[in-house]
Scaffold this active site. Structure first.
Site, PDB file in Angstrom:
ATOM      1  N   LYS A 142      -3.388  -0.585  -7.205  1.00  0.00           N
ATOM      2  CA  LYS A 142      -4.443   0.159  -6.512  1.00  0.00           C
ATOM      3  C   LYS A 142      -4.200   1.646  -6.729  1.00  0.00           C
ATOM      4  CE  LYS A 142      -5.889   1.439  -1.808  1.00  0.00           C
ATOM      5  NZ  LYS A 142      -5.793   1.102  -0.368  1.00  0.00           N
ATOM      6  N   ASP A 148      -5.285   5.170  -5.681  1.00  0.00           N
ATOM      7  CA  ASP A 148      -5.976   5.929  -4.645  1.00  0.00           C
ATOM      8  C   ASP A 148      -6.330   7.334  -5.159  1.00  0.00           C
ATOM      9  OD1 ASP A 148      -7.091   6.344  -2.171  1.00  0.00           O
ATOM     10  OD2 ASP A 148      -5.292   5.847  -1.032  1.00  0.00           O
ATOM     11  N   ASP A 155     -12.206   3.617   4.585  1.00  0.00           N
ATOM     12  CA  ASP A 155     -11.214   2.626   5.027  1.00  0.00           C
ATOM     13  C   ASP A 155     -11.724   1.863   6.240  1.00  0.00           C
ATOM     14  OD1 ASP A 155      -9.482   3.620   3.180  1.00  0.00           O
ATOM     15  OD2 ASP A 155      -7.902   4.158   4.609  1.00  0.00           O
ATOM     16  N   SER A 195      -9.964   3.462  -6.362  1.00  0.00           N
ATOM     17  CA  SER A 195     -10.545   4.046  -5.144  1.00  0.00           C
ATOM     18  C   SER A 195     -11.529   5.171  -5.460  1.00  0.00           C
ATOM     19  CB  SER A 195      -9.434   4.583  -4.233  1.00  0.00           C
ATOM     20  OG  SER A 195      -8.576   3.545  -3.843  1.00  0.00           O
ATOM     21  N   ASP A 213       0.859  -1.186   0.000  1.00  0.00           N
ATOM     22  CA  ASP A 213       0.000   0.000   0.000  1.00  0.00           C
ATOM     23  C   ASP A 213       0.897   1.237   0.000  1.00  0.00           C
ATOM     24  OD1 ASP A 213      -2.257   1.956   1.203  1.00  0.00           O
ATOM     25  OD2 ASP A 213      -3.241   0.184   0.396  1.00  0.00           O
ATOM     26  N   ASP A 214       0.451   2.307   0.607  1.00  0.00           N
ATOM     27  CA  ASP A 214       1.176   3.583   0.552  1.00  0.00           C
ATOM     28  C   ASP A 214       2.545   3.481   1.254  1.00  0.00           C
ATOM     29  OD1 ASP A 214       1.681   6.247   0.082  1.00  0.00           O
ATOM     30  OD2 ASP A 214      -0.087   7.000   1.124  1.00  0.00           O
ATOM     31  N   ARG A 266     -12.988   0.485  -4.499  1.00  0.00           N
ATOM     32  CA  ARG A 266     -13.263   0.781  -3.094  1.00  0.00           C
ATOM     33  C   ARG A 266     -14.482   1.681  -3.040  1.00  0.00           C
ATOM     34  NH1 ARG A 266      -9.822   1.207   0.919  1.00  0.00           N
ATOM     35  NH2 ARG A 266     -11.627   2.160   1.853  1.00  0.00           N
TER      36      ARG A 266
END
Ligand code: NAG
Ligand code: NAG
Ligand code: NAG
Length: 272
Positions: free
Chosen positions: A154, A156, A217, A188, A77-78, A213
């Site tokens: 992914k 975002d 979260d 997202s 992820d980030d 998404r």
């Protein structure tokens, strides 16, 4: 009943993103919920975002029986990247925390029958403040991920607005396709637009993304799980028809459970 199921399935797949991926809901592991943006590898070497964490998870998935159950994605992820792009303008992994680089990490996954996912952001910066992938960087970054043999991406939405998202999410779908490498695409986008029509067009999402998404979260609490479950329950009339082979709702870490429910729903609906 069987005929009805077949007709429904083929109708859905005709409108799904045509990259051949995620005919069933993707299953695996994502770093964010537990490990966040912990980059303090000096004081917290076991929990920091580093290649060791993902290697460790790959070993667990492949040695403890998870892979055989279908848990094949190991997703970064980030906070994985360096604060600076390289001299050619490409994203690069943080050199201290990922000394082997992302390509080598992808190979590690592939050698074990696993897949590697990576993270980027449509805005000027990621949510954690790392370099983003705004409109003018989309093609370059898609190619970089393909060169690294990444399997899922992914995208975002922090630090971007609705107009940019409307351009950027479809553009990234095209750019990923143009690399020639099948890369699962997680958007997202709806989570930044309230998750519901008319602001969110689930028909369009199904054409450009493998999953999306929908909502906030998940946090490390049962209240958060309930809140998300309630939202999906309340909006199921919109959300259930949006899902099908190659196109899935993603309630964050509830994904495996929810996806199974979606599969059951989609099998049961025609017979109702
Ligand atoms: C790109 O899109 C075309 C047309 O939808 C599809 O046939 C092809 O498999 C896609 N390729 C990749 C790598 O996603
Ligand atoms: C969105 O961002 C772009 C570029 O930063 C800017 O030009 C545009 O005016 C913004 N649009 C809205 C609706 O805020
Ligand atoms: C939603 O997207 C689909 C497919 O891209 C498009 O045909 C349709 O017009 C869109 N609906 C709305 C309300 O914008």
């Amino acid at each position: 009943m069987r005929l009805a199921v077949f007709v429904l399935a083929s109708a859905l797949s005709a409108f799904a993103l045509d990259n051949g991926l995620m005919k069933t809901p993707p299953m695996g592991w994502l770093a964010w919920e537990r490990f966040r943006c912990d980059i303090d590898c000096e004081n917290d070497p076991k929990n920091c975002i580093s290649e060791n964490l993902f290697i460790d998870m790959a070993d667990r998935l492949s040695e403890d029986g998870w892979r055989e159950l279908g848990y094949v994605y190991v997703n970064i992820d980030d906070c994985w990247s360096s604060m600076k792009r390289d001299k050619d303008g490409r994203l690069q992994a943080d050199p201290k925390r990922f000394p082997g680089g992302i390509h080598k990490l992808a190979r590690y996954m592939h050698d074990r029958g696993l897949k590697l996912g990576i993270y980027g952001d449509m805005g000027t910066h990621t949510c954690g403040g790392y370099p983003g992938t705004p409109l003018d960087k989309i093609e370059l970054d898609a190619q970089t991920f393909a060169d690294w043999e990444v399997d899922m991406f992914k995208y975002d939405g922090c630090y971007s607005n609705a107009t940019e998202q409307e351009k950027g999410y479809p553009l990234m779908a095209k750019a990923l396709n143009a690399t020639g490498r099948p890369i699962g695409y997680s958007c997202s986008w709806p989570a930044y637009q309230g998750g519901l029509p008319p602001k969110v067009n689930y028909t369009q999402l199904g054409e450009i993304c493998n999953l999306w998404r929908n909502y906030g979260d998940i946090q490390d609490s049962w209240d958060s799980v309930l809140n998300i479950a309630d939202w999906f329950f309340e909006n199921q009339d919109v959300l259930v028809p949006a899902a099908g082979p190659g196109r899935w709702n993603d309630p964050d870490m509830l994904a495996p459970l929810d996806a199974e429910e979606q599969r059951l729903y989609s099998e049961l609906l025609p017979g109702d």
